[in-house]
Design an enzyme around this catalytic site. Structure first.
Site, PDB file in Angstrom:
ATOM      1  N   TYR A  24      29.990  22.498  54.010  1.00  0.00           N
ATOM      2  CA  TYR A  24      30.774  23.411  53.180  1.00  0.00           C
ATOM      3  C   TYR A  24      32.145  23.661  53.801  1.00  0.00           C
ATOM      4  CZ  TYR A  24      31.889  27.802  50.701  1.00  0.00           C
ATOM      5  OH  TYR A  24      32.485  28.781  49.960  1.00  0.00           O
TER       6      TYR A  24
ATOM      7  N   ASP B 251      31.743  26.459  32.179  1.00  0.00           N
ATOM      8  CA  ASP B 251      30.592  26.334  33.067  1.00  0.00           C
ATOM      9  C   ASP B 251      29.715  25.204  32.554  1.00  0.00           C
ATOM     10  OD1 ASP B 251      28.594  27.000  35.117  1.00  0.00           O
ATOM     11  OD2 ASP B 251      29.605  28.941  35.162  1.00  0.00           O
ATOM     12  N   ILE B 252      28.740  24.817  33.388  1.00  0.00           N
ATOM     13  CA  ILE B 252      27.903  23.669  33.049  1.00  0.00           C
ATOM     14  C   ILE B 252      27.107  23.901  31.774  1.00  0.00           C
ATOM     15  CG2 ILE B 252      25.992  24.445  34.504  1.00  0.00           C
ATOM     16  CD1 ILE B 252      25.508  21.477  35.181  1.00  0.00           C
TER      17      ILE B 252
ATOM     18  N   ASN C 109      37.122  26.377  40.498  1.00  0.00           N
ATOM     19  CA  ASN C 109      36.167  27.250  41.178  1.00  0.00           C
ATOM     20  C   ASN C 109      34.763  26.635  41.196  1.00  0.00           C
ATOM     21  OD1 ASN C 109      35.127  29.762  42.307  1.00  0.00           O
ATOM     22  ND2 ASN C 109      34.267  30.142  40.276  1.00  0.00           N
TER      23      ASN C 109
ATOM     24  N   ILE D  10      32.115  37.702  50.190  1.00  0.00           N
ATOM     25  CA  ILE D  10      32.265  38.488  48.968  1.00  0.00           C
ATOM     26  C   ILE D  10      30.886  38.887  48.451  1.00  0.00           C
ATOM     27  CG2 ILE D  10      33.229  38.541  46.657  1.00  0.00           C
ATOM     28  CD1 ILE D  10      35.329  38.209  48.865  1.00  0.00           C
TER      29      ILE D  10
END
Length: 248
Positions: free
Chosen positions: A151, A37-38, A90, A184
């Site tokens: 998106y 992750d960042i 992702n 989700i």
């Protein structure tokens, strides 16, 4: 489900939601996993869960917004894992607005990290004797996306790229698929926020799902592990909707 031994997976965007559960599910299935992750500090809670479960996982900083960030993050993951067999792309930019800002966000985060991450991972996976690349897409890519035009369109580009990659990489023993989740629900995710702040939208989306409920991150993660495993060895070039019938 049959899992080959000594499999190594890199999952980006792994601090929350789909990425978090996908990384943990791979680890529970016997993979060595790099969670990226960042900000590696964001992964501390996930690593705590991993430690309690005796899961072999490492956390790496990976900035999806730049080529250097992706290269450095992937290099750290490979050093920790000793190689790579599976990449789960992702990224989550979620450009909503049909303006320059919305489109730039989707291109810079939802598209280019998929391309750059693949470019870095492909020779490593090939060196390992083949493996799998999985892109997390969306059912918004399968039809019109009225609320989030950038998106949907950019994720449709990811689906198209998936097919191209699958055909070109098949001779190298690398399978490429996309998962297209429906809506989700998870804590502090889009639909959790909508439930609190925009109940009309939350209820209207729920009513559109034939299965009568929102999906869970686990249901996406299970498909990702299947696609990477020996059980999915004849599946490539697919954009698979996992949505309880929502896209119907």
């Amino acid at each position: 489900m049959s899992i080959a031994p000594n499999r190594r997976a890199l999952v980006t965007g792994a601090s929350t939601g789909l990425g978090r559960e996908t990384a943990l599910t791979f680890a529970r299935a016997g993979y060595d996993v790099a969670l990226a992750d960042i900000d590696a500090g964001m992964l501390d809670p996930v690593m705590g869960v991993s430690a309690l479960a005796n899961i072999n996982a490492v956390a790496v900083t990976l900035d999806l917004r730049s080529e250097d960030g992706i290269r450095d993050g992937c290099a750290a993951a490979i050093e920790a894992l000793g190689g790579l067999d599976v990449l789960v792309n992702n990224p989550s930019g979620f450009g909503r607005t049909d303006d320059d800002e919305g489109w730039a966000k989707s291109v810079d985060i939802d598209l280019m990290p998929v391309v750059r991450g693949s470019h870095y991972a492909i020779p490593l996976i090939e060196k390992s004797g083949g493996g799998s690349i999985i892109h997390i897409s969306t059912i918004s890519a399968l039809t019109e996306s009225m609320r989030t035009p950038p998106y949907g369109a950019i994720k449709a580009a990811v689906n198209h790229y998936t097919v191209t990659q699958a055909k070109s990489l098949a001779p190298k023993g690398i399978r490429v698929n996309a998962i297209c989740p429906g809506s989700i629900y998870f804590k502090d995710g889009v639909w959790d926020v909508a439930k609190r702040e925009n109940r009309a939208l939350y209820d209207s989306i729920l009513a559109s799902i034939p299965s009568g409920r929102y999906g869970t991150p686990e249901e996406i993660a299970n498909v990702a592990v299947f696609l990477a495993s020996n059980a999915g060895s004849w599946v490539t070039g697919q954009a698979i909707a996992v949505d309880g019938g929502q896209a119907l």
